[in-house]
Structure formats: C-alpha cells, structure tokens
Design a protein around this motif. Structure first.
Motif, PDB file in Angstrom:
ATOM      1  N   ASP A  20      -9.282  -2.316   0.458  1.00 46.40           N
ATOM      2  CA  ASP A  20      -8.367  -2.758  -0.605  1.00 46.40           C
ATOM      3  C   ASP A  20      -7.191  -3.557  -0.043  1.00 46.40           C
ATOM      4  O   ASP A  20      -6.965  -3.580   1.184  1.00 46.40           O
ATOM      5  CB  ASP A  20      -7.784  -1.525  -1.311  1.00 46.40           C
ATOM      6  CG  ASP A  20      -8.741  -0.923  -2.332  1.00 46.40           C
ATOM      7  OD1 ASP A  20      -9.814  -1.499  -2.581  1.00 46.40           O
ATOM      8  OD2 ASP A  20      -8.380   0.133  -2.886  1.00 46.40           O
ATOM      9  N   ASP A  21      -6.412  -4.138  -0.949  1.00 47.39           N
ATOM     10  CA  ASP A  21      -5.117  -4.742  -0.592  1.00 47.39           C
ATOM     11  C   ASP A  21      -5.238  -5.882   0.417  1.00 47.39           C
ATOM     12  O   ASP A  21      -4.324  -6.127   1.206  1.00 47.39           O
ATOM     13  CB  ASP A  21      -4.149  -3.683  -0.022  1.00 47.39           C
ATOM     14  CG  ASP A  21      -3.827  -2.602  -1.024  1.00 47.39           C
ATOM     15  OD1 ASP A  21      -4.308  -2.683  -2.160  1.00 47.39           O
ATOM     16  OD2 ASP A  21      -3.070  -1.684  -0.675  1.00 47.39           O
ATOM     17  N   GLU A  25       0.808  -1.205   0.000  1.00 44.24           N
ATOM     18  CA  GLU A  25       0.000   0.000   0.000  1.00 44.24           C
ATOM     19  C   GLU A  25       0.846   1.261   0.000  1.00 44.24           C
ATOM     20  O   GLU A  25       0.454   2.260  -0.565  1.00 44.24           O
ATOM     21  CB  GLU A  25      -0.924   0.018   1.223  1.00 44.24           C
ATOM     22  CG  GLU A  25      -1.979   1.052   1.105  1.00 44.24           C
ATOM     23  CD  GLU A  25      -2.568   1.077  -0.291  1.00 44.24           C
ATOM     24  OE1 GLU A  25      -2.713   2.171  -0.831  1.00 44.24           O
ATOM     25  OE2 GLU A  25      -2.824   0.002  -0.873  1.00 44.24           O
ATOM     26  N   GLU A  62       1.164   2.408  -3.220  1.00 46.91           N
ATOM     27  CA  GLU A  62       0.009   3.037  -3.841  1.00 46.91           C
ATOM     28  C   GLU A  62       0.004   4.539  -3.589  1.00 46.91           C
ATOM     29  O   GLU A  62      -0.592   5.299  -4.322  1.00 46.91           O
ATOM     30  CB  GLU A  62      -1.281   2.416  -3.299  1.00 46.91           C
ATOM     31  CG  GLU A  62      -2.464   2.644  -4.191  1.00 46.91           C
ATOM     32  CD  GLU A  62      -3.611   1.731  -3.858  1.00 46.91           C
ATOM     33  OE1 GLU A  62      -4.646   2.255  -3.451  1.00 46.91           O
ATOM     34  OE2 GLU A  62      -3.471   0.515  -4.001  1.00 46.91           O
ATOM     35  N   HIS A  79      -6.028  -1.586  -8.246  1.00 48.63           N
ATOM     36  CA  HIS A  79      -4.920  -1.295  -7.336  1.00 48.63           C
ATOM     37  C   HIS A  79      -3.973  -0.404  -8.127  1.00 48.63           C
ATOM     38  O   HIS A  79      -3.510  -0.788  -9.200  1.00 48.63           O
ATOM     39  CB  HIS A  79      -4.250  -2.605  -6.931  1.00 48.63           C
ATOM     40  CG  HIS A  79      -2.967  -2.453  -6.164  1.00 48.63           C
ATOM     41  ND1 HIS A  79      -2.924  -1.922  -4.892  1.00 48.63           N
ATOM     42  CD2 HIS A  79      -1.690  -2.750  -6.495  1.00 48.63           C
ATOM     43  CE1 HIS A  79      -1.663  -1.918  -4.471  1.00 48.63           C
ATOM     44  NE2 HIS A  79      -0.900  -2.417  -5.418  1.00 48.63           N
ATOM     45  N   MET A  80      -3.709   0.786  -7.629  1.00 53.42           N
ATOM     46  CA  MET A  80      -2.906   1.793  -8.342  1.00 53.42           C
ATOM     47  C   MET A  80      -3.563   2.111  -9.687  1.00 53.42           C
ATOM     48  O   MET A  80      -4.731   2.448  -9.719  1.00 53.42           O
ATOM     49  CB  MET A  80      -1.463   1.341  -8.450  1.00 53.42           C
ATOM     50  CG  MET A  80      -0.872   1.060  -7.060  1.00 53.42           C
ATOM     51  SD  MET A  80       0.904   1.085  -6.971  1.00 53.42           S
ATOM     52  CE  MET A  80       1.237  -0.641  -7.062  1.00 53.42           C
ATOM     53  N   HIS A 114      -8.959  -7.178  -6.404  1.00 50.24           N
ATOM     54  CA  HIS A 114      -8.246  -5.887  -6.403  1.00 50.24           C
ATOM     55  C   HIS A 114      -7.121  -6.028  -7.424  1.00 50.24           C
ATOM     56  O   HIS A 114      -6.079  -6.605  -7.143  1.00 50.24           O
ATOM     57  CB  HIS A 114      -7.708  -5.616  -4.994  1.00 50.24           C
ATOM     58  CG  HIS A 114      -7.202  -4.227  -4.784  1.00 50.24           C
ATOM     59  ND1 HIS A 114      -7.899  -3.104  -5.168  1.00 50.24           N
ATOM     60  CD2 HIS A 114      -6.049  -3.768  -4.225  1.00 50.24           C
ATOM     61  CE1 HIS A 114      -7.207  -2.025  -4.839  1.00 50.24           C
ATOM     62  NE2 HIS A 114      -6.080  -2.392  -4.274  1.00 50.24           N
TER      63      HIS A 114
HETATM   64 ZN   LIG Z   1      -4.428  -1.126  -3.656  1.00 50.26          ZN
END
Ligand SMILES: [Zn+2]
Length: 328
Positions: A115-116, A19, A22, A207-208, A162
């Motif tokens: 997320d993640d 993260e 990110e 994600h990103m 994700h």
């Molecule tokens: Zn993420």
C-alpha cells in the motif's frame, strides 16, 4: 539512547509518512521500538480485530484452487524481464510445464499488496523488482504514481489504486479522498478523478477508511462505479464493521479481503511473526492476502523472504487477482 532509537525509527519511516496516519489510535512511533510483549494490540485503524468468519468473504477451496483468474493475469514466476506488453506466455519448457504447474496449483497461495506507493520512486522500484507478482497499491496524485504504474505494468505486476477514505479518527486522508459528507455527485466526481489519476488501474483497495467502509450506501456508490470499469476491490479491513466486501458482491465486483497486515510494527521479530501468520492462514484457508507498506524494513524483509519461498514453505506466491472471489 531511547531518543536516538526513536529518531532513527522516524527517519526510516519517512518515505511513507501518511502511513503513520493509517495507524490511527496507536501511540505513534514509540510503538515501533516497543518490545512485542508490551503491545496489547488494541483494535485500531491498521490493526482491527481479526475478521469474523461469517463477516469476511472466506477463502475456500471453492473460490480458491480452481477459480478462474477472472481479471487477473497468470501469476508470474520469479521476476520476468520488463517487456513491452504484448502477449507474453510464461517461459516454461513445454515438456515439464504441465506436471510442474499442476503441482503448483495445489499449493496454498499467498497474494501480497504493498500500500501507500507513489511518493518514493526508489521504494516503488524495489517492490517491482521483488521476485513475485506483488501488487503496487498506488496513492492518487502522488509524485511518482504514473511512472511507477507504467513500470509495474511493464514488469507484469498488478497495479491498484490505493483510494483514500474517511477514517473514524478524523485523520487527514490526502488528495482524492472520499468522505461520508460528500453528496453522491461529489463522491462520484472525486472517485472518477482518482481512478483517472494514473493508468493502468486494475483494481482498488482502501487507504484507511474505517468510517467510510462501514457506510453501506457509499460502498454501493463506490462498487457501482468499479463494476462499470470492470475493476476488482480488495477490502483492507480497517474496521470490522466494513461493508465493502458485501457491497462488492452485490454490485458484481470481484473482491477479496485482507488477512494480515505485515508491518504494523517494523521490528524483525514482528515482521517475521506476521509473515508466519500469513503463511499459516494460507495453509489453513487455501489462500491469504498480506498487506505491507513501503517501509525500508518491510522491503528488506520481503527481499530476503520471497526468493525460494515456495520451495522452503510450500506456499505459492500469486497475484492478488488470482485470489478474487467472483460475484455470483
Ligand atoms: Zn494506506
């Protein structure tokens, strides 16, 4: 002293080291403990400028209160006991259910995604235990992806993939990632592998992806595949240039865009500020999507805030599927 604080911040963030990636462009961990007043909030991977009303699919009353749940499940009230996935009617007394439910339908709604997820099993279990239909957005090919997807589904919680996507900073995105350099065949093969990494998958978010989501052609490739699988998409909005929601609408994929990131900074003050902002957005727009991460600070914050939220704030916690904008 400062060193100790920073070290503690780094250690606490250990469950989701990807993260920190990110937060591209942010000056790393020191941000975590910096006083709020000194943070200029530059547009970054994890903190893009606020969505422009015309660019982001708006949450309106039209796609809000009386929209069909589509792919979604009914929002579950506080923590259903994990049951085998038969058809589970909500446990409500038949006499009081209609009135209470009509009233609840009229409230502003907040959907939360974490997320993640996938590396830490204990963090995942804490998310599943939250008294709200909080979605787990699970990274493909992580150690606990399948175990957590199974547990979440059994508990009636939304399960999302994700999906790692190329970012402008050139940061590593991890296994299963999609990039603008891939041929269409490679892109689709990688996407299928990630979609098959665990089951069930009800929807996808990025994600990103500050580079890839701005590439309309590749977003069209992505959404074509999601449409074929009848999955929904949540645009994390890591760049204001994102084309994801437009591509989703064009391909017939139900979608919604993130309104607020809860934990770009993990101090109590900042978590509280962003959470308040999400509630405010929900009241103003009728609904809002809040995204957080499995940081210990974030989980502890949600464990304190979510119980009794509807009574205290008049905002109803719903699954993200309830907030999807259906394609035309
Ligand atoms: Zn993420």
């Amino acid at each position: 002293m400062l060193v100790a604080v920073l070290l503690a911040a780094v250690l606490l963030g250990g469950c989701s080291e990807d993260e920190s990636a990110e937060s591209a462009g942010q000056p790393s961990e020191s941000v975590v403990t910096a006083p709020a007043a000194e943070i200029a909030e530059p547009p970054t991977e994890n903190n893009p400028p606020e969505p422009i009303a015309s660019a982001a699919p708006a949450h309106s009353a039209a796609d809000g209160a009386d929209a069909p749940y589509g792919l979604g499940m009914p929002a579950l009230e506080p923590l259903p006991a994990p049951q085998p996935a038969e058809q589970e009617p909500p446990e409500q007394s038949p006499e009081v259910a209609p009135a209470a439910s009509d009233e609840a339908e009229a409230l502003p709604r907040l959907g939360i995604i974490i997320d993640d997820v996938g590396n830490s099993r204990s963090a995942g279990e804490r998310i599943i235990a939250l008294p709200a239909p909080v979605a787990l957005a699970i990274m493909p090919f992580t150690r606990n992806a399948q175990a957590l997807a199974t547990l979440a589904a059994e508990a009636g919680k939304p399960v999302m993939l994700h999906l790692p996507m190329e970012n402008l900073a050139g940061l590593a995105i991890g296994e299963g990632g999609l990039s603008t350099r891939m041929s269409r065949a490679d892109f689709e093969a990688q996407l299928q592998a990630s979609l098959n990494a665990f089951t069930p998958v009800q929807g996808v978010n990025n994600h990103m992806g500050s580079k890839l989501t701005a590439d309309r052609e590749r977003m069209d490739w992505l959404m074509t595949q999601l449409a074929a699988r009848q999955l929904f998409f949540v645009d994390s909005r890591t760049t204001k240039e994102t084309q994801a929601a437009f591509a989703a609408q064009a391909a017939g994929v139900p979608s919604v865009s993130r309104d607020v990131f809860l934990d770009n900074e993990r101090t109590q003050v900042e978590l509280d500020r962003e959470f308040r902002l999400a509630l405010e957005r929900a009241r103003k727009q009728g609904a809002a999507v809040l995204i957080g991460h499995p940081y210990p600070e974030t989980l502890a914050f949600l464990e304190r805030q979510l119980p009794g939220l509807e009574r205290r704030e008049g905002v109803r916690l719903v699954s993200v599927q309830a907030l999807l904008r259906q394609p035309h």
